[in-house]
Design a protein around this motif. Structure first.
Motif, short mmCIF file in Angstrom:
data_model
loop_
_atom_site.label_atom_id
_atom_site.label_comp_id
_atom_site.label_asym_id
_atom_site.label_seq_id
_atom_site.Cartn_x
_atom_site.Cartn_y
_atom_site.Cartn_z
N PHE A 51 20.25 0.86 13.09
CA PHE A 51 20.41 0.25 11.78
C PHE A 51 19.09 0.06 11.04
N MET A 52 17.97 0.34 11.69
CA MET A 52 16.67 0.29 11.03
C MET A 52 16.22 1.73 10.78
N GLY A 53 15.66 1.99 9.63
CA GLY A 53 15.19 3.34 9.34
C GLY A 53 16.31 4.36 9.27
N VAL A 54 17.44 3.95 8.72
CA VAL A 54 18.60 4.85 8.64
C VAL A 54 18.25 6.15 7.93
N ASN A 55 17.47 6.05 6.86
CA ASN A 55 17.13 7.22 6.06
C ASN A 55 15.68 7.67 6.25
N ILE A 56 15.05 7.23 7.33
CA ILE A 56 13.76 7.80 7.72
C ILE A 56 14.02 9.08 8.49
N SER A 57 13.20 10.08 8.26
CA SER A 57 13.39 11.38 8.91
C SER A 57 13.42 11.24 10.43
N ALA A 58 14.27 12.04 11.06
CA ALA A 58 14.35 12.04 12.52
C ALA A 58 13.02 12.43 13.14
N GLU A 59 12.21 13.17 12.40
CA GLU A 59 10.88 13.55 12.88
C GLU A 59 10.02 12.33 13.16
N TYR A 60 10.30 11.23 12.46
CA TYR A 60 9.53 10.01 12.63
C TYR A 60 10.36 8.89 13.27
N SER A 106 -1.07 11.25 9.82
CA SER A 106 -1.43 10.36 10.93
C SER A 106 -0.86 8.96 10.71
N LEU A 107 -0.83 8.51 9.46
CA LEU A 107 -0.27 7.19 9.15
C LEU A 107 1.23 7.19 9.36
N LYS A 108 1.90 8.23 8.92
CA LYS A 108 3.35 8.31 9.10
C LYS A 108 3.73 8.28 10.57
N LYS A 109 2.99 9.02 11.39
CA LYS A 109 3.29 9.07 12.82
C LYS A 109 3.01 7.73 13.50
N ARG A 110 2.09 6.98 12.97
CA ARG A 110 1.74 5.69 13.57
C ARG A 110 2.72 4.59 13.16
N VAL A 111 3.19 4.62 11.92
CA VAL A 111 3.96 3.50 11.39
C VAL A 111 5.47 3.71 11.45
N LEU A 112 5.94 4.87 11.03
CA LEU A 112 7.38 5.05 10.82
C LEU A 112 8.21 4.96 12.10
N PRO A 113 7.77 5.53 13.23
CA PRO A 113 8.58 5.34 14.45
C PRO A 113 8.72 3.88 14.85
N ALA A 114 7.65 3.10 14.68
CA ALA A 114 7.71 1.68 15.03
C ALA A 114 8.67 0.94 14.10
N VAL A 115 8.69 1.32 12.82
CA VAL A 115 9.64 0.73 11.88
C VAL A 115 11.07 1.04 12.31
N SER A 116 11.31 2.28 12.68
CA SER A 116 12.66 2.70 13.08
C SER A 116 13.12 2.03 14.36
N ARG A 117 12.18 1.67 15.22
CA ARG A 117 12.53 0.97 16.46
C ARG A 117 12.74 -0.52 16.23
N GLY A 118 12.46 -1.00 15.03
CA GLY A 118 12.59 -2.42 14.75
C GLY A 118 11.41 -3.23 15.26
N GLU A 119 10.30 -2.57 15.50
CA GLU A 119 9.12 -3.23 16.06
C GLU A 119 8.05 -3.51 15.01
N HIS A 120 8.27 -3.08 13.78
CA HIS A 120 7.22 -3.19 12.77
C HIS A 120 7.87 -3.30 11.39
N VAL A 121 7.39 -4.25 10.60
CA VAL A 121 7.87 -4.43 9.23
C VAL A 121 6.71 -4.25 8.26
N VAL A 122 6.91 -3.39 7.27
CA VAL A 122 5.91 -3.17 6.22
C VAL A 122 6.40 -3.85 4.95
N ALA A 123 5.57 -4.72 4.37
CA ALA A 123 5.91 -5.40 3.12
C ALA A 123 5.10 -4.80 1.98
#
Length: 387
Positions: A51-60, A106-123
């Motif tokens: 339910f987090m990152g529903v529309n984030i690419s599967a690549e991330y 490099s930023l996308k690979k560092r941030v987006l997977p953590a967002v999708s796992r529910g481990e990181h929130v970007v405001a």
């Protein structure tokens, strides 16, 4: 033109609805009572369930679905409580989408997977003490020094301020006038020189931190630049999706108000018969239901067919403006129909009424959406500074 959800979209919506209602209703009430954000454990569980990152690419690490699917999920959680749904909002329509589209690999690979796992929130950190609706008046500055960006300034009204794990900071990255000098930089919460003011005490939005953000010689690597000076248009293109998320939060609050009111007026009796048997009540119910459905159609139209892109300014502003005005009216009618029970903190009607007013301020006021709409209709921007 097909107004029906696909089987997969309906299944995703139903899964979100079942989980939100069966597992998290008590969580929403707890957030309202404590004013504390959704816990890390709950955010991770939402990530595990997709339910987090529903529309984030599967690549991330996301589900790789579209904006419509993301908003279907968001709606079901926002029906329970805005604060409970807010991490989903940030993961699907917040600044992470600007990072995904505009950021360094490099930023996308560092941030987006953590967002999708529910481990990181970007405001998002946009507004300033003297730059809100007139966002191009912002003065926070980012100076490029070698392979670093040095940031100085103050941000205000950042939803998530002081609690989010990182921030997308809008700032001046060149000497270009107005929007031409504005870009955005990603900053981690623990960056040296980054600090926060006291938590704002708001009328609603309980469970969503907001605080001033102070940047004093904050250094970040050049790879953290998401948009260079002059990239303001690209940033605001991404922000059109956030407008649709804002509209969805409004619409969901109104939809939940309608559901509860329909149940209430069938159970509550006056003069020996259920309230719903009175014509005045029937008319209000019909008006409320029509308003919600019209709002849902405007939102879905705005994101239908955009693929991995963003909605137009016209469509997103129409959806947000209508939803922001509609939810204030619908929650007011719900409170009136429920009488003392609607006004009591024992029930969610009064909380919805308070939250309803916030969404018409957050993310660009109702009136500025109308300016956007008029601008699109006549095909030119209006200079609000002209004398």
């Amino acid at each position: 033109m097909d107004f029906h959800l696909t089987a997969d979209q309906a299944a995703l919506r139903d899964a979100a609805r079942e989980f939100a209602r069966n597992e998290m209703t008590a969580v929403g009430r707890q957030i309202e009572a404590s004013n504390e954000p959704l816990s890390k454990d709950w955010k991770k569980r939402l990530g595990e369930l997709g339910f987090m990152g529903v529309n984030i690419s599967a690549e991330y690490g996301g589900m790789g679905l579209g904006a419509l699917e993301a908003l279907l999920v968001l709606e079901e959680f926002a029906k329970i409580h805005s604060g409970m749904a807010f991490p989903i909002f940030e993961s699907c329509v917040g600044p992470v989408k600007a990072i995904e589209h505009l950021g360094h690999e490099s930023l996308k690979k560092r941030v987006l997977p953590a967002v999708s796992r529910g481990e990181h929130v970007v405001a998002i950190a946009m507004s300033e003490p003297d730059a809100g609706t007139a966002l191009t008046d912002l003065t926070t500055r980012g100076e490029i020094v070698g392979d670093k960006i040095v940031l100085n300034g103050v941000k205000r009204w950042s939803s998530g301020g002081g609690h989010a794990d990182s921030y997308l900071v809008y700032c001046r990255l060149s000497d270009g006038p107005g929007a031409k000098g504005i870009g955005a930089v990603y900053v981690d919460k623990d960056a040296k020189g980054l600090s926060f003011g006291s938590r704002e005490q708001l009328m609603g939005f309980r469970g969503v931190h907001s605080a001033d953000i102070f940047l004093e010689n904050v250094e970040v690597p050049i790879e953290n630049m998401v948009a260079p000076g002059g990239g303001f248009g690209d940033l605001m293109g991404a922000f059109c999706l956030e407008r649709c998320g804002n509209a969805t939060m409004s619409m969901a609050i109104a939809a939940a108000a309608v559901e509860d009111t329909v149940d209430y007026v069938q159970e509550r009796q006056a003069f020996g018969k259920p309230l719903v048997d009175f014509q005045a009540v029937q008319i209000k119910l019909a008006e409320m239901a029509m308003q919600v459905e019209a709002s849902r159609l405007l939102i879905h139209r705005a994101v239908a067919g955009i693929g991995g892109g963003f909605p137009t300014v016209l469509d997103s502003s129409m959806a947000k403006c209508f939803a922001n005005e509609m939810v204030r009216d619908v929650t007011g009618k719900a409170m009136q129909l429920m009488g003392g029970y609607g006004y009591s903190k024992e029930y969610p009607a009064e909380q919805r009424f308070r939250d309803a007013w916030g969404w018409g301020i957050a993310g660009g006021s109702i009136d500025i959406q109308k300016v956007n709409i008029a601008s699109a209709l006549v095909g030119r921007r209006f200079n609000q500074r002209a004398k």
